[in-house]
Design a protein around this motif. Structure first.
Motif, mmCIF file in Angstrom:
data_model
loop_
_atom_site.group_PDB
_atom_site.id
_atom_site.type_symbol
_atom_site.label_atom_id
_atom_site.label_comp_id
_atom_site.label_asym_id
_atom_site.label_seq_id
_atom_site.Cartn_x
_atom_site.Cartn_y
_atom_site.Cartn_z
ATOM 1 N N VAL A 1 34.877 36.020 46.515
ATOM 2 C CA VAL A 1 36.082 35.738 45.864
ATOM 3 C C VAL A 1 37.345 36.545 46.221
ATOM 4 O O VAL A 1 38.386 36.043 46.649
ATOM 5 C CB VAL A 1 35.809 36.334 44.339
ATOM 6 N N GLY A 2 37.175 37.620 46.718
ATOM 7 C CA GLY A 2 38.170 38.652 47.334
ATOM 8 C C GLY A 2 38.541 38.109 48.749
ATOM 9 O O GLY A 2 39.902 37.992 48.942
ATOM 10 N N LEU A 3 37.513 37.805 49.754
ATOM 11 C CA LEU A 3 37.998 37.235 50.732
ATOM 12 C C LEU A 3 38.993 35.761 50.983
ATOM 13 O O LEU A 3 39.866 35.652 51.399
ATOM 14 C CB LEU A 3 36.775 36.808 51.520
ATOM 15 N N LEU A 4 38.370 34.888 49.877
ATOM 16 C CA LEU A 4 39.263 33.723 49.724
ATOM 17 C C LEU A 4 40.399 33.976 49.173
ATOM 18 O O LEU A 4 41.443 33.303 49.716
ATOM 19 C CB LEU A 4 38.525 32.820 48.834
ATOM 20 N N VAL A 5 40.898 34.727 48.095
ATOM 21 C CA VAL A 5 41.871 35.120 47.604
ATOM 22 C C VAL A 5 42.954 35.930 48.932
ATOM 23 O O VAL A 5 44.147 35.149 48.773
ATOM 24 C CB VAL A 5 41.929 35.865 46.232
ATOM 25 N N GLY A 6 42.406 36.759 49.202
ATOM 26 C CA GLY A 6 43.112 37.629 50.155
ATOM 27 C C GLY A 6 43.814 36.863 51.489
ATOM 28 O O GLY A 6 44.866 36.817 51.987
ATOM 29 N N LEU A 7 42.530 36.147 52.108
ATOM 30 C CA LEU A 7 43.036 35.016 53.029
ATOM 31 C C LEU A 7 44.054 34.199 52.804
ATOM 32 O O LEU A 7 45.158 33.905 53.559
ATOM 33 C CB LEU A 7 41.696 34.422 53.637
ATOM 34 N N ALA A 8 43.916 33.509 51.808
ATOM 35 C CA ALA A 8 45.003 32.689 51.124
ATOM 36 C C ALA A 8 46.374 33.336 51.285
ATOM 37 O O ALA A 8 47.278 32.841 51.661
ATOM 38 C CB ALA A 8 44.512 31.984 50.110
ATOM 39 N N GLY B 1 35.982 42.901 44.389
ATOM 40 C CA GLY B 1 36.619 41.685 44.657
ATOM 41 C C GLY B 1 38.010 41.965 45.054
ATOM 42 O O GLY B 1 38.523 41.611 45.964
ATOM 43 N N GLY B 2 38.593 43.194 44.290
ATOM 44 C CA GLY B 2 40.007 43.518 44.495
ATOM 45 C C GLY B 2 40.188 44.326 45.875
ATOM 46 O O GLY B 2 41.133 43.958 46.787
ATOM 47 N N PHE B 3 39.076 45.015 46.188
ATOM 48 C CA PHE B 3 39.209 45.854 47.446
ATOM 49 C C PHE B 3 39.198 45.077 48.602
ATOM 50 O O PHE B 3 40.047 44.994 49.603
ATOM 51 C CB PHE B 3 37.982 46.833 47.365
ATOM 52 N N VAL B 4 38.340 44.036 48.428
ATOM 53 C CA VAL B 4 38.179 43.135 49.736
ATOM 54 C C VAL B 4 39.425 42.226 49.786
ATOM 55 O O VAL B 4 39.761 41.896 51.006
ATOM 56 C CB VAL B 4 36.845 42.195 49.631
ATOM 57 N N SER B 5 39.838 41.589 48.677
ATOM 58 C CA SER B 5 41.031 40.890 48.669
ATOM 59 C C SER B 5 42.248 41.677 49.297
ATOM 60 O O SER B 5 42.999 41.093 50.130
ATOM 61 C CB SER B 5 41.503 40.513 47.265
ATOM 62 N N LEU C 1 41.219 40.380 40.957
ATOM 63 C CA LEU C 1 40.186 40.946 39.729
ATOM 64 C C LEU C 1 40.131 40.137 38.733
ATOM 65 O O LEU C 1 39.335 39.717 37.879
ATOM 66 C CB LEU C 1 40.998 42.144 39.479
ATOM 67 N N GLY C 2 41.514 39.359 38.577
ATOM 68 C CA GLY C 2 41.427 38.267 37.589
ATOM 69 C C GLY C 2 40.201 37.179 37.793
ATOM 70 O O GLY C 2 39.886 36.720 36.877
ATOM 71 N N ALA C 3 40.439 36.877 38.910
ATOM 72 C CA ALA C 3 39.195 35.863 39.301
ATOM 73 C C ALA C 3 37.889 36.224 39.187
ATOM 74 O O ALA C 3 37.103 35.362 38.598
ATOM 75 C CB ALA C 3 39.363 35.384 40.710
#
Length: 157
Positions: free
Chosen positions: A63-70, A144-148, A90-92
């Motif tokens: 989840v974090g990767l997808l959101v951060g990469l986008a 998730g937040g950290f990875v994003s 975090l929300g996701a």
């Protein structure tokens, strides 16, 4: 006798290539992409947890990767994007956990997901989540937040 210094012939060396211009990007597009990615990732996260009947930390990382990469790829280097993508991640993860809770309630009561959302509502699902949450739920939110945050920074580079 003194020898005079002679510079090398111009054709004997090559100039270094000019650095690529920094991408300023489009913050609005980056945030929009992160929101869409967060919604898709939340659904996938909840669906995966429901399918395997447990939580998996790798899914929160995804989840974090997808959101951060986008956010980083489409938004560029703006310093707002890693923070925004971390918050959206975090929300996701939280929304995915609520979705998982709704799917479990629907299964236990042999009703459809729409019935659960209509009768229990988001507030009721949130109450159920709070009652059943443990330390791992919060760890997955943080992961998730950290990875994003990191993914958004690296994708923009």
């Amino acid at each position: 006798m003194s020898q005079q210094f002679q510079p090398p012939a111009p054709s004997s060396y090559t100039e270094a290539a000019a650095p690529a211009p920094a991408r300023s990007g489009n913050v609005g597009l980056g945030i929009l992409a992160a929101v869409v990615a967060a919604l898709v990732a939340a659904g996938a996260y909840g669906g995966i947890m429901h399918a395997i009947e447990r939580q998996v930390g790798y899914a929160a990382v995804g989840v974090g990767l997808l959101v951060g990469l986008a956010a980083g790829k489409l938004g560029g280097r703006n310093p707002v994007l890693p923070v925004a993508s971390a918050v959206l991640s975090l929300g996701a993860v939280y929304a995915g956990q609520l979705f998982f809770t709704a799917l479990v309630v629907a299964d236990v009561n042999h009703v459809g997901l729409a019935d659960v959302l209509d009768k229990v509502g988001i507030g009721g699902l949130n109450d159920l989540w709070k009652e059943s949450s443990d330390v791992l739920d919060y760890v997955f939110l943080a992961i998730g937040g950290f990875v994003s945050f990191g993914a958004a920074k690296k994708a923009a580079a």
